[in-house]
Scaffold this active site. Structure first.
Site, PDB file in Angstrom:
ATOM      1  CB  ALA A 165      82.428-100.050  19.647  1.00 51.20           C
ATOM      2  CD  GLU A 166      82.998-100.098  13.366  1.00 54.74           C
ATOM      3  OE1 GLU A 166      82.026 -99.912  14.124  1.00 54.74           O
ATOM      4  OE2 GLU A 166      83.171-101.145  12.738  1.00 54.74           O
ATOM      5  CD  GLN A 199      86.144-106.849  10.527  1.00 56.42           C
ATOM      6  OE1 GLN A 199      84.964-106.876  10.218  1.00 56.42           O
ATOM      7  NE2 GLN A 199      86.754-107.860  11.129  1.00 56.42           N
ATOM      8  CG  PHE A 200      84.482-103.928   5.002  1.00 55.21           C
ATOM      9  CD1 PHE A 200      84.723-104.242   3.669  1.00 55.21           C
ATOM     10  CD2 PHE A 200      84.425-104.957   5.933  1.00 55.21           C
ATOM     11  CE1 PHE A 200      84.887-105.559   3.272  1.00 55.21           C
ATOM     12  CE2 PHE A 200      84.594-106.275   5.537  1.00 55.21           C
ATOM     13  CZ  PHE A 200      84.829-106.582   4.205  1.00 55.21           C
ATOM     14  CB  ALA A 201      86.157 -97.622   3.624  1.00 52.00           C
ATOM     15  CG  ASP A 202      81.534 -99.975   3.026  1.00 52.45           C
ATOM     16  OD1 ASP A 202      80.748 -99.876   2.092  1.00 52.45           O
ATOM     17  OD2 ASP A 202      82.719-100.404   2.904  1.00 52.45           O
ATOM     18  CG  PHE A 203      81.573-101.317   8.727  1.00 51.57           C
ATOM     19  CD1 PHE A 203      80.325-101.231   8.134  1.00 51.57           C
ATOM     20  CD2 PHE A 203      82.272-102.517   8.633  1.00 51.57           C
ATOM     21  CE1 PHE A 203      79.783-102.318   7.458  1.00 51.57           C
ATOM     22  CE2 PHE A 203      81.739-103.600   7.964  1.00 51.57           C
ATOM     23  CZ  PHE A 203      80.490-103.505   7.371  1.00 51.57           C
ATOM     24  CG  HIS A 212      80.812-105.516   2.978  1.00 52.33           C
ATOM     25  ND1 HIS A 212      79.450-105.672   3.106  1.00 52.33           N
ATOM     26  CD2 HIS A 212      81.340-105.908   4.168  1.00 52.33           C
ATOM     27  CE1 HIS A 212      79.162-106.145   4.298  1.00 52.33           C
ATOM     28  NE2 HIS A 212      80.293-106.308   4.980  1.00 52.33           N
TER      29      HIS A 212
END
Lengths: 384, 328
Positions: free
Chosen positions: B61-62, B84-88, B129
């Site tokens: 839950a970013e 975990q990934f910049a995308d998220f 990703h």
């Protein structure tokens, strides 16, 4: 449908034209391309043709009216949907372009590779990049100097590296020389013409002994030019684009040679100074100029150059940028003069006068009359 | 002591450990980062054991993770968030741009939180990703956004980010994690400040500007341009994307008169657009050719490795763009 007939842009720099005569009266039928009105620009008499066939409804300007390029001169009643021919809608090019129904161009979100980038230099080598422009200014070069520089950019464009390679030759001129070079180059970009005539100097050479400070021929020439310009002010002005500004007073510069250059200090209100006052004033500005405290030409309308002091009889000096003319004074020469009293040849002293002027501001007649008056004043120095 | 060979990821792990050791206020919060797993890219491997209770697993839950960081920072802690990934990080966008970025300007209280964003593409990563999120994050005043390109910068910029009183978005490049190696010994290595750009290669014919992994592609292109075309190209690594080190950029343009900006993110409204706008405005009189940008293609990032390579700027295409600029 009403169609505006507008003053076309002629193949010259005219911004407006004056209606001379209407060739077609309101209510008359006209054919497309039929000549409907005569107009006069600064340089020529021309006719304007109807942009389409129709009935001329109304004149919007009459003989003698000056109409700006693009303004409406008449209304034409034409058939519905008639596109205007020949005369584009000058004030709103988009409106005439959209009058023909064309398919809307599809919008691509991204141009294909290779089309995305239009070279500014495409077609010719005339594009001057901001860096090139700045470097030209820095180096005291003008746009016309680009022609002498080998361009290696696209289409032969001169790049900033090309200028640097060009400038790597030789040694830089000193500051005074650079300033003179820049001023002369700027001034040379306008049309200059020279008029000349001789003046007898005997009376002046005798007169100067009677004046305090023994004014030089330069002082007389300054004074004579100021009096003449006050009386004939055509050249007592500055040109801003195509606007003339009349000088409030006759401020004149005097050319003073220094090592490696010429200074042109300004004396204000020369028309109000007597020869004796002028002698003192000129002495002061020359001293200040030589001491390096005056470097600008102020707001002078003209300069006097006594190139006769170099032994020259005739020259065409260049007026400073912003100044309308430069009066040159040649060396005083002995010339034979017929003396009717003795029925023989006597000796007279004579100098050539030259006036190089901005031909945009005045023509040969006005410059000649000005020089005539200067000569007359120098020949009759008591009028000064 | 001889310098050690470290990877970019080693440098990040070292900086995390050194930050935890140096300051008891520091803690790390992220998904699957504690325990044996040590995070998706093993950035925290071994740290949970060394610093019990200070390397903590979060829910997936970013937005909640960012909110925890903001609250903790306001209470005096120095949180480091690992997405975990910049995308998220877009899930946490509201917390980052509406809360962290504005807090000081609204209340006078700073939010010293660090958000680590593993960004950048690798072949096969696909649209979720591989993204570089700097364009949308730098848009918001109040955030510091950095994107290190070297092993030393990966270390020092993370240490400096933790020390920074403002919220810092630290964009690390996944393609560099294990591929980029350098001899690196933190105590003996000099480093630039957080906000400074670096001239990675000096040159006179054209300036290449980039950041993160694309700096290495630019250096490769510069080598090709020197070898094959006798061109001397300068390479600037922005390092910090907000604030921008405009002085270093403008000084370079004054030397070279030509510029190509390279990013692996999209062109529209991106860092390249911003940097070229600054150049066009403030270095206009130095320019001898139109400023160019070489970005990723303006589509979502493809999965297929062949398509990915077509989508991604590479040294050959940078060479081509520089040649067009120099030949202008």
């Amino acid at each position: 449908m009403k169609l505006d007939v507008r003053m076309p842009q002629f193949g010259e720099s005219a911004a407006e034209a004056t209606i001379v005569a209407w060739l077609v009266q309101p209510g008359a039928q006209v054919a497309a391309e039929q000549e409907i009105v005569e107009v006069q620009t600064e340089k020529s008499l021309l006719t304007v043709a109807a942009p389409a066939a129709g009935i001329l409804v109304e004149h919007r300007a009459g003989p003698g009216d000056a109409v700006a390029v693009g303004d409406v001169i008449a209304l034409l009643n034409v058939a519905e949907g008639t596109p205007a021919q020949g005369a584009p809608n000058l004030t709103n090019p988009a409106a005439s372009a959209s009058s023909s129904a064309t398919e809307p161009r599809p919008i691509r979100s991204r141009p294909p590779r290779g089309e995305a980038f239009l070279r500014a230099a495409m077609g010719d080598a005339a594009f001057i990049s901001p860096a090139v422009r700045a470097r030209l200014l820095e180096a005291g070069l003008t746009i016309s100097d680009l022609a002498t520089i080998h361009g290696t950019g696209a289409g032969g464009r001169v790049t900033v590296n090309d200028i640097d390679a060009y400038l790597a030759h030789g040694e830089p001129m000193n500051g005074v020389r650079q300033a003179v070079a820049l001023a002369m180059s700027r001034s040379w970009q306008r049309p200059l013409a020279t008029v000349a005539r001789p003046a007898r100097m005997d009376a002046l050479l005798a007169h100067r002994r009677t004046i305090e400070g023994r004014p030089s021929a330069t002082i007389y020439a300054l004074r004579a030019l100021a009096v003449a310009l006050a009386a004939q002010p055509t050249l007592a002005c500055r040109l801003y684009g195509n606007r003339l500004l009349k000088a409030q007073s006759v401020d004149l510069a005097v050319a003073v040679e220094i090592e490696d250059g010429v200074l042109t200090p300004v004396i204000r209100g020369v028309e109000k100074l007597s020869l004796a006052e002028l002698t003192i004033a000129v002495g002061q500005v020359i001293d200040r100029a030589r001491a390096g405290r005056v470097s600008d030409a102020g707001s002078a309308v003209a300069t006097v150059s006594n190139y006769g002091t170099f032994g020259l009889t005739w020259a065409t000096p260049i007026p400073l940028p912003g100044q309308a003319s430069i009066l040159g004074l040649g060396s005083v020469e002995n010339v034979p003069e017929w003396d009717p009293a003795i029925k023989g040849w006597g000796r007279a002293r004579q100098a050539e006068l030259t006036l190089t002027f901005d031909h945009r501001i005045a023509d040969g007649g006005a410059a000649g009359r000005l020089l005539q008056q200067v000569a007359d004043l120098l020949e009759h120095p008591t009028k000064l | 002591m001889s310098p050690r060979q470290l990877t970019y990821m080693d440098a990040i792990r070292l900086a995390l450990g050194d930050s935890l050791a140096a300051d008891p206020r520091v803690f790390i919060y992220g998904q699957d980062i504690a325990g044996a797993f040590g995070g998706a890219f093993k950035a925290t491997k071994g740290l949970a054991e060394r610093f019990p209770g200070r390397v903590l697993n979060s829910p997936i839950a970013e937005d909640a993770m960012a909110a925890v960081a903001i609250g903790a920072a306001l209470e005096g802690a120095r949180p480091i968030i690992e997405f975990q990934f910049a995308d998220f990080s877009s899930v946490a966008f509201n917390q980052i741009v509406n809360h962290a970025a504005t807090y000081f300007w609204r209340t006078g209280r700073s939010v010293p939180a660090v958000f680590r964003l593993p960004g950048g593409g690798t072949p096969g990563g696909g649209p979720f990703h591989s993204q570089m999120p700097e364009a949308w994050l730098t848009h918001h005043p109040g955030l510091v956004v950095v994107a290190p390109s070297t092993v030393a910068d990966a270390y020092f910029m993370l240490r400096d980010a933790v020390a920074c009183p403002d919220p810092v978005v630290y964009i690390e490049h996944k393609g560099l994690y294990n591929h980029l190696k350098a001899e690196f010994d933190p105590p003996t290595t000099e480093h630039l400040g957080l906000g400074a750009a670096a001239v990675r290669r000096s040159g006179r014919d054209c300036t290449l500007i980039s950041y993160s992994a694309m700096v290495h592609t630019c250096l490769e292109a510069a080598d090709k341009l020197a070898r094959d075309h006798h061109l001397d190209v300068e390479v600037i690594d922005l390092r910090c994307l907000r604030p921008l080190d405009t002085r270093t950029i403008l000084e370079s343009i004054a030397r070279t008169s030509r510029v190509v900006m390279v990013t692996e993110s999209w062109p529209f409204g991106g860092i390249a657009a911003e940097v070229l706008a600054v150049i066009a405005t403030e270095a206009f009189q130095y320019l001898d050719a139109p400023p160019r940008r070489m970005c990723a293609e303006d589509t979502p990032i493809p999965y297929h490795p062949e398509l990915y390579h077509a989508h991604h700027p590479d040294a050959d295409r940078i060479v081509q763009t520089v040649l067009e600029t120099v030949d202008f």
